[in-house]
Design a protein around this motif. Structure first.
Motif, mmCIF file in Angstrom:
data_model
loop_
_atom_site.group_PDB
_atom_site.id
_atom_site.type_symbol
_atom_site.label_atom_id
_atom_site.label_comp_id
_atom_site.label_asym_id
_atom_site.label_seq_id
_atom_site.Cartn_x
_atom_site.Cartn_y
_atom_site.Cartn_z
ATOM 1 N N GLN A 30 3.879 -10.236 0.621
ATOM 2 C CA GLN A 30 4.399 -9.370 1.577
ATOM 3 C C GLN A 30 5.613 -9.047 1.182
ATOM 4 O O GLN A 30 6.092 -8.076 1.706
ATOM 5 C CB GLN A 30 4.628 -10.409 3.068
ATOM 6 C CG GLN A 30 5.209 -9.393 4.031
ATOM 7 C CD GLN A 30 4.445 -8.464 4.589
ATOM 8 O OE1 GLN A 30 3.002 -8.671 4.713
ATOM 9 N NE2 GLN A 30 5.044 -7.546 4.895
ATOM 10 N N PHE A 31 6.608 -9.943 0.456
ATOM 11 C CA PHE A 31 7.869 -9.488 -0.143
ATOM 12 C C PHE A 31 7.991 -9.635 -1.592
ATOM 13 O O PHE A 31 7.272 -10.687 -2.112
ATOM 14 C CB PHE A 31 8.975 -10.314 0.504
ATOM 15 C CG PHE A 31 9.157 -9.773 1.929
ATOM 16 C CD1 PHE A 31 9.941 -8.741 2.641
ATOM 17 C CD2 PHE A 31 8.638 -10.752 3.067
ATOM 18 C CE1 PHE A 31 10.135 -8.651 3.959
ATOM 19 C CE2 PHE A 31 8.592 -10.610 4.509
ATOM 20 C CZ PHE A 31 9.371 -9.433 4.806
ATOM 21 N N SER A 32 8.601 -9.065 -2.417
ATOM 22 C CA SER A 32 8.621 -9.017 -3.725
ATOM 23 C C SER A 32 9.880 -9.878 -4.071
ATOM 24 O O SER A 32 10.722 -10.340 -3.273
ATOM 25 C CB SER A 32 9.013 -7.627 -4.444
ATOM 26 O OG SER A 32 10.257 -7.330 -4.129
ATOM 27 N N ILE A 36 14.385 -5.125 -3.312
ATOM 28 C CA ILE A 36 13.227 -6.098 -2.839
ATOM 29 C C ILE A 36 12.392 -5.001 -2.252
ATOM 30 O O ILE A 36 12.740 -3.959 -1.501
ATOM 31 C CB ILE A 36 13.479 -7.291 -2.170
ATOM 32 C CG1 ILE A 36 14.055 -6.740 -0.670
ATOM 33 C CG2 ILE A 36 14.387 -8.270 -2.653
ATOM 34 C CD1 ILE A 36 13.897 -7.775 0.421
ATOM 35 N N ILE A 37 10.917 -5.206 -2.463
ATOM 36 C CA ILE A 37 9.897 -4.494 -1.818
ATOM 37 C C ILE A 37 9.198 -5.217 -0.738
ATOM 38 O O ILE A 37 9.053 -6.470 -0.775
ATOM 39 C CB ILE A 37 9.004 -3.869 -2.824
ATOM 40 C CG1 ILE A 37 9.775 -3.396 -4.263
ATOM 41 C CG2 ILE A 37 8.024 -2.857 -2.359
ATOM 42 C CD1 ILE A 37 8.700 -3.050 -5.047
ATOM 43 N N ALA A 38 8.985 -4.578 0.570
ATOM 44 C CA ALA A 38 8.525 -5.054 1.454
ATOM 45 C C ALA A 38 6.784 -4.268 1.939
ATOM 46 O O ALA A 38 7.366 -3.111 1.982
ATOM 47 C CB ALA A 38 9.166 -5.227 2.888
ATOM 48 N N ARG A 39 5.834 -4.887 2.152
ATOM 49 C CA ARG A 39 4.841 -4.084 2.821
ATOM 50 C C ARG A 39 5.187 -3.955 4.245
ATOM 51 O O ARG A 39 5.240 -4.845 5.070
ATOM 52 C CB ARG A 39 3.546 -5.014 2.651
ATOM 53 C CG ARG A 39 3.323 -5.326 1.128
ATOM 54 C CD ARG A 39 1.915 -5.889 0.964
ATOM 55 N NE ARG A 39 1.726 -6.522 -0.206
ATOM 56 C CZ ARG A 39 1.071 -5.695 -1.390
ATOM 57 N NH1 ARG A 39 0.908 -4.513 -1.200
ATOM 58 N NH2 ARG A 39 0.747 -6.295 -2.563
ATOM 59 N N ILE A 40 4.884 -2.658 4.715
ATOM 60 C CA ILE A 40 5.120 -2.368 5.917
ATOM 61 C C ILE A 40 3.864 -1.278 6.623
ATOM 62 O O ILE A 40 3.309 -0.725 5.602
ATOM 63 C CB ILE A 40 6.489 -1.658 6.551
ATOM 64 C CG1 ILE A 40 6.769 -0.439 5.611
ATOM 65 C CG2 ILE A 40 7.675 -2.741 6.037
ATOM 66 C CD1 ILE A 40 8.105 0.385 5.879
ATOM 67 N N LEU A 82 5.299 0.925 1.475
ATOM 68 C CA LEU A 82 6.183 0.054 0.783
ATOM 69 C C LEU A 82 7.689 0.331 1.138
ATOM 70 O O LEU A 82 7.939 1.601 1.303
ATOM 71 C CB LEU A 82 6.413 0.206 -0.842
ATOM 72 C CG LEU A 82 4.840 0.042 -1.501
ATOM 73 C CD1 LEU A 82 4.852 -0.193 -2.867
ATOM 74 C CD2 LEU A 82 4.516 -1.537 -0.964
ATOM 75 N N GLN A 83 8.418 -0.626 1.525
ATOM 76 C CA GLN A 83 9.914 -0.307 2.021
ATOM 77 C C GLN A 83 10.899 -0.878 0.787
ATOM 78 O O GLN A 83 10.647 -2.194 0.681
ATOM 79 C CB GLN A 83 10.275 -0.961 3.247
ATOM 80 C CG GLN A 83 11.535 -0.862 3.920
ATOM 81 C CD GLN A 83 11.953 -1.554 5.175
ATOM 82 O OE1 GLN A 83 11.442 -2.744 5.293
ATOM 83 N NE2 GLN A 83 12.451 -0.802 5.905
ATOM 84 N N ILE A 87 14.285 -2.158 -0.108
ATOM 85 C CA ILE A 87 15.611 -2.740 0.671
ATOM 86 C C ILE A 87 16.582 -3.007 -0.470
ATOM 87 O O ILE A 87 16.373 -3.866 -1.234
ATOM 88 C CB ILE A 87 15.296 -3.949 1.249
ATOM 89 C CG1 ILE A 87 14.267 -3.889 2.473
ATOM 90 C CG2 ILE A 87 16.642 -4.396 2.116
ATOM 91 C CD1 ILE A 87 13.656 -5.031 3.230
#
Length: 323
Positions: free
Chosen positions: A50-52, A72-76, A84-85, A87
């Motif tokens: 879910q998060f990198s 960091i990358i998050a799946r949304i 991909l988000q 942050i």
């Protein structure tokens, strides 16, 4: 790119439109970081996370200034579609501070190495003792052989010196003395003893005033100690020779008091060194005539403390005059 918050535009001068062209998606990433960041994104997409992890990279803004970012990358979901988000946090100042600290440490290590000074840093809360490379080399060790246990240091201190070293350390920790300074012996890896000048000072205390951290240095003073011992031994031999010479040898201090009185002086005058050395009335005993005594003092001062053969008439303890 579908969206960029106002902070990104403030920091970089770039708007979301600047990133929307496919061939420009890495244009603003530093060339040295482009491949690494692209691989990082591809690997995350292939994963099910879910998060990198966090990745640090450089970003070139609209004005060609370089910024450091931690991302960091998050799946949304964005408008019902997977996306991909990113942050990101601007860590440029932090990176500059780290680089400045690194350069400062390198300069300090250069100074310490060139001056042959070993550095130690004792964390009293954890008990860990960090040492510099030269600290270890001074005693014939590699740094990795020593670890960070303070007890390793104690095992190297000469048993006769350890109590006084610990006492001085305790006095400094309790605030009785402003710093820790002591000369003591330490055993080298090959079993020899070296004299070390150990200096330290508490640089951090907690709110209750208890010491937390002590920083200090080691300097090898073995050669100085050996030279001093040689001087003392030569002085001892010289005094022994002078003490037993068959002539009267007297030395005066700047205040006119006798500071040396050999055995021949005792045999001739009857006065012991204990009776004459450092005594205010010693010259009066030898030269009771004030006029003659004054002449002696004037003559002595003119010699400017040089060794000189004098012919004098003095009075012994039994009242006899000897020349």
């Amino acid at each position: 790119m579908l969206y960029a918050n106002p902070a990104l535009k403030r920091q970089t001068g770039l708007a979301v439109e600047d990133f929307q062209s496919p061939h420009r998606k890495y244009e603003f990433i530093h060339p040295e970081d482009t491949d690494r960041l692209a691989k990082f994104i591809v690997n995350f997409i292939k994963s099910e996370a879910q998060f990198s992890d966090i990745i640090e990279h450089r970003f070139i803004d609209k004005f060609d200034r370089i910024h450091w970012y931690s991302s960091i990358i998050a799946r949304i979901e964005y408008e019902g579609e997977p996306a991909l988000q990113f942050i990101t946090r601007n860590i440029t100042e932090q990176k500059k501070a780290i680089q400045a600290l690194k350069e400062s440490q390198e300069r300090l290590e250069l100074i310490l190495d060139s001056s042959e000074i070993g550095l130690w840093d004792h964390d009293l809360k954890t008990g860990k003792l960090i040492r510099s490379q030269h600290w270890a080399q001074m005693l014939g060790y590699k740094l990795e052989e020593m670890g960070d246990d303070a007890n390793f240091w104690k095992r190297l201190v000469h048993p006769e010196d350890l109590p006084s070293v610990q006492k001085i350390a305790q006095d400094h920790e309790s605030g009785k003395i402003p710093y820790f300074k002591v000369e003591h012996r330490m055993r080298t890896k090959d079993g020899h003893w070296k004299w070390i000048l150990n200096w330290g000072k508490i640089i951090e205390r907690d709110q209750q005033g208890h010491p937390i951290r002590i920083l200090g240095t080691h300097i090898d003073i073995t050669e100085q100690k050996l030279a001093l011992e040689a001087i003392k031994e030569n002085e001892k031999r010289f005094r022994l020779i002078v003490q037993n010479m068959p002539m009267l040898i007297v030395a005066f201090g700047n205040d006119g008091k006798i500071v040396f009185w050999n055995r021949q002086c005792t045999r001739i005058t009857g006065y012991t060194s204990k009776e004459m050395m450092g005594k205010v009335g010693a010259l009066k005993k030898l030269f009771p005539d004030p006029h003659y005594r004054k002449q002696i003092l004037i003559k002595w001062r003119k010699q400017q403390n040089k060794f000189t053969d004098w012919i004098l008439t003095l009075t012994t303890k039994k009242g006899r005059q000897r020349t």
